[in-house]
Design an enzyme around this catalytic site. Structure first.
Site, short mmCIF file in Angstrom:
data_model
loop_
_atom_site.label_atom_id
_atom_site.label_comp_id
_atom_site.label_asym_id
_atom_site.label_seq_id
_atom_site.Cartn_x
_atom_site.Cartn_y
_atom_site.Cartn_z
N ASP A 99 35.17 -90.97 -108.04
CA ASP A 99 36.48 -90.67 -108.63
C ASP A 99 36.52 -89.17 -108.91
O ASP A 99 35.78 -88.68 -109.77
CB ASP A 99 36.67 -91.47 -109.91
CG ASP A 99 38.02 -91.20 -110.59
OD1 ASP A 99 38.75 -90.28 -110.14
OD2 ASP A 99 38.33 -91.90 -111.56
N VAL A 100 37.35 -88.44 -108.18
CA VAL A 100 37.33 -86.98 -108.30
C VAL A 100 37.79 -86.50 -109.67
O VAL A 100 37.56 -85.34 -110.03
CB VAL A 100 38.21 -86.32 -107.20
CG1 VAL A 100 37.61 -86.56 -105.83
CG2 VAL A 100 39.65 -86.80 -107.27
N ILE B 143 46.32 -90.65 -93.89
CA ILE B 143 46.06 -89.30 -93.39
C ILE B 143 44.60 -88.93 -93.55
O ILE B 143 44.00 -88.31 -92.66
CB ILE B 143 46.98 -88.29 -94.11
CG1 ILE B 143 48.44 -88.52 -93.69
CG2 ILE B 143 46.56 -86.87 -93.82
CD1 ILE B 143 49.45 -87.69 -94.45
N ASN C 189 42.09 -83.75 -99.59
CA ASN C 189 43.22 -84.60 -99.19
C ASN C 189 43.61 -85.61 -100.25
O ASN C 189 44.74 -86.11 -100.24
CB ASN C 189 42.86 -85.33 -97.89
CG ASN C 189 43.85 -86.42 -97.55
OD1 ASN C 189 44.97 -86.16 -97.15
ND2 ASN C 189 43.43 -87.68 -97.74
N ALA C 190 42.72 -85.94 -101.18
CA ALA C 190 43.01 -86.98 -102.18
C ALA C 190 44.28 -86.65 -102.94
O ALA C 190 44.49 -85.52 -103.39
CB ALA C 190 41.83 -87.11 -103.15
N GLY C 191 45.15 -87.64 -103.07
CA GLY C 191 46.40 -87.43 -103.80
C GLY C 191 47.06 -88.75 -104.13
O GLY C 191 46.84 -89.76 -103.46
N THR D 166 53.19 -93.61 -92.40
CA THR D 166 52.02 -94.20 -93.06
C THR D 166 52.45 -95.48 -93.77
O THR D 166 53.66 -95.74 -93.92
CB THR D 166 51.44 -93.23 -94.11
OG1 THR D 166 52.40 -93.06 -95.17
CG2 THR D 166 51.10 -91.88 -93.50
N LYS E 111 51.73 -80.10 -105.82
CA LYS E 111 51.61 -79.62 -104.45
C LYS E 111 52.00 -78.14 -104.32
O LYS E 111 51.47 -77.42 -103.47
CB LYS E 111 52.44 -80.48 -103.50
CG LYS E 111 51.92 -81.92 -103.38
CD LYS E 111 50.48 -81.96 -102.89
CE LYS E 111 50.00 -83.38 -102.62
NZ LYS E 111 48.61 -83.42 -102.11
N TYR F 95 54.68 -84.65 -108.69
CA TYR F 95 54.07 -84.49 -107.38
C TYR F 95 54.39 -83.11 -106.80
O TYR F 95 53.50 -82.40 -106.29
CB TYR F 95 54.58 -85.59 -106.45
CG TYR F 95 53.95 -85.62 -105.08
CD1 TYR F 95 52.67 -86.13 -104.90
CD2 TYR F 95 54.65 -85.16 -103.97
CE1 TYR F 95 52.08 -86.18 -103.65
CE2 TYR F 95 54.07 -85.21 -102.70
CZ TYR F 95 52.80 -85.72 -102.55
OH TYR F 95 52.22 -85.76 -101.30
#
Length: 478
Positions: free
Chosen positions: A294-295, A252, A321-323, A419, A388, A384
């Protein structure tokens, strides 16, 4: 990933069998390609007595070159013909319905036109947000519209979608109408979208593309002369904008980066160092920038803010978007599995926002990627789903604060998207996930990306605080 059932269902033999057995019938959806017309046929716009938006909508669509069908002629034709003239979209202005007995006007309209939509047709109902209504009976009637729209989304079939748009009196409508009418919204249905007053003082005009960053300083732009505003280029609405997309190396995230670049943005594609090779390939493909980071690193917010400040002096669009997922039932989940998911999917985003929101100018866009699991929850994904749902909370908390600065914040909540990750799901679960929505199929990464591009567009200045599900009107969490 190939959906073999959908391929069979759309074959000559498959269509007959699917119809005879009453099986799910996934229609091939109309998706956008550059240069496509906004709609594939005429659009019918009608209104309840006293509706305030129909004249505005007709004017906008007429200026966009959309063919409009006369409401009186369409009603006569629908009542007199077994095969009435086909329409690309039905738009009904229900803002004039101020009591429940006035909802009959919607029945009369949609009852007459229910068989007129072309495949992948569009239904849009316009209303007033209940919290903004002048009287309780009006608020009740306007809230009732949600049930009607969601039912239409499940009834009309053949790839059609239905949306409810609550619009303020001065809401900028064109960007949202264009998105919902076009193939860009192929997998968005049954949604309630709120458009308020514009939050940006900046005019919705395009700017020349940003110059490539140099070694000596930030990119520069040539601003138009004072008072010389240019009309929006709807094919390149993000020209001159700088966009950051995290988790961009694949799936994505890569689709988001491609669509924002297609729409004219200079895209900074960010992902972890381990994804360096596909990240670089993507950046080269879209003529953007690759940033390995690396966030969750302690210094990530400061390093990212420094990069944006030094290279561009600002960032116009930020897409978080990172997850990651680390699935286990809560009783079997380790503390590390809990902490890592919350850190990547939520906490790191809060920390990064603290560092870079000051670089978002008036007209800036903050966009979060949530999930249907954040709305409905999911067995084995408590970590998760928690993260979210927190993303949705972030949008709700920041919306009024950022609006005061002319910045919007919204989220997408994808459902089942085709995906590599969903390709690894057990076949029965994957098939069930594909069929449990009104469109009877999974979405594509580009469906999420197109919704984000709508949020990012300059014309979407009244769209803030929204969480839009990209799920084909999933039966779960609806």
């Amino acid at each position: 990933m190939v959906d073999r059932y959908a391929t069979f269902a759309n074959s000559a033999a498959g269509k007959a069998l699917v119809k005879r057995l009453g099986l799910p019938a996934p229609t091939t959806l109309r998706r956008h390609s550059p240069g496509d017309p906004l709609v594939t046929g005429p659009v019918l716009v009608d209104a309840a007595p006293g509706g305030r938006l129909a004249p505005v909508v007709r004017k906008l669509l007429g200026e966009a070159g959309v063919p409009l069908r006369d409401p009186v002629a369409a009603a006569v034709e629908a009542g007199a013909s077994e095969r009435p003239g086909r329409l690309a979209a039905l738009i009904f202005d229900a803002t004039g319905a101020t009591a429940s007995d006035q909802l009959r006007t919607l029945y009369d309209f949609f009852h007459a036109q229910a068989r007129t939509l072309l495949p992948s047709g569009r239904v849009i109902v316009l209303g007033t947000a209940p919290e903004n209504c002048a009287a309780p009976r009006e608020a009740i009637a306007q809230r009732a519209l949600e049930g009607l729209v969601r039912s239409i989304g499940k009834e009309f079939g053949r790839g059609s979608t239905a949306q409810l748009v609550y619009a303020a009196p001065d809401a900028p409508l064109e960007s949202t109408l264009r998105f919902l009418l076009s193939g860009r919204s192929a997998y968005v249905s049954g949604q309630v979208i709120r458009i308020g007053s514009p939050v940006s003082a900046a005019p919705a005009t395009t700017r020349p593309p940003a110059a490539a960053p140099s070694a000596t300083g930030p990119a520069t732009e040539t601003e138009p002369a004072a008072g010389a505003e240019s009309p929006v280029d709807w094919e390149k609405p993000l020209a001159g904008k700088v966009a950051l997309v995290t988790g961009a190396a694949q799936g994505i995230g890569a689709a988001i980066a491609r669509v924002l670049a297609r729409d004219g943005a200079r895209v900074i594609a960010l992902d972890v160092p381990a994804a360096g090779e596909p990240l670089a390939a993507l950046a080269n493909e879209i003529r953007g920038e690759a940033l390995q980071l690396d966030v969750t690193a302690t210094d990530a917010p400061e390093r990212l803010a420094g990069y944006l400040r030094d290279r561009h002096g600002r960032v116009d669009v930020v897409v978080h978007n990172a997850g990651i997922t680390r699935d286990k039932t809560l009783g079997r989940m380790t503390a590390e599995q809990w902490d890592s998911v919350l850190d990547v999917n939520l906490t790191s985003q809060e920390r990064i926002n603290d560092a870079i929101l000051e670089l978002l100018p008036a007209g800036g866009r903050l966009i979060q990627v949530s999930s249907m699991n954040g709305i409905a929850g999911n067995r084995g994904q408590a970590n998760y789903a928690t993260s979210k749902a927190g993303v949705i909370g972030l949008v709700q908390v920041l919306a009024p604060t950022l609006a005061a600065r002319g910045v919007t914040v919204n989220a997408v909540a994808p459902g089942f998207i085709e995906t590599p990750m969903t390709a690894r799901m057990p076949v029965p679960l994957r098939e069930a996930s594909r069929r449990l929505n009104s469109l009877s199929q999974g979405g594509l990464p580009i469906d999420v990306a197109e919704t984000i591009a709508w949020f990012a567009a300059p014309g979407s200045s009244g769209v803030t605080g929204n969480v839009v599900r990209v799920c084909g009107q999933s039966l779960i969490g609806a």
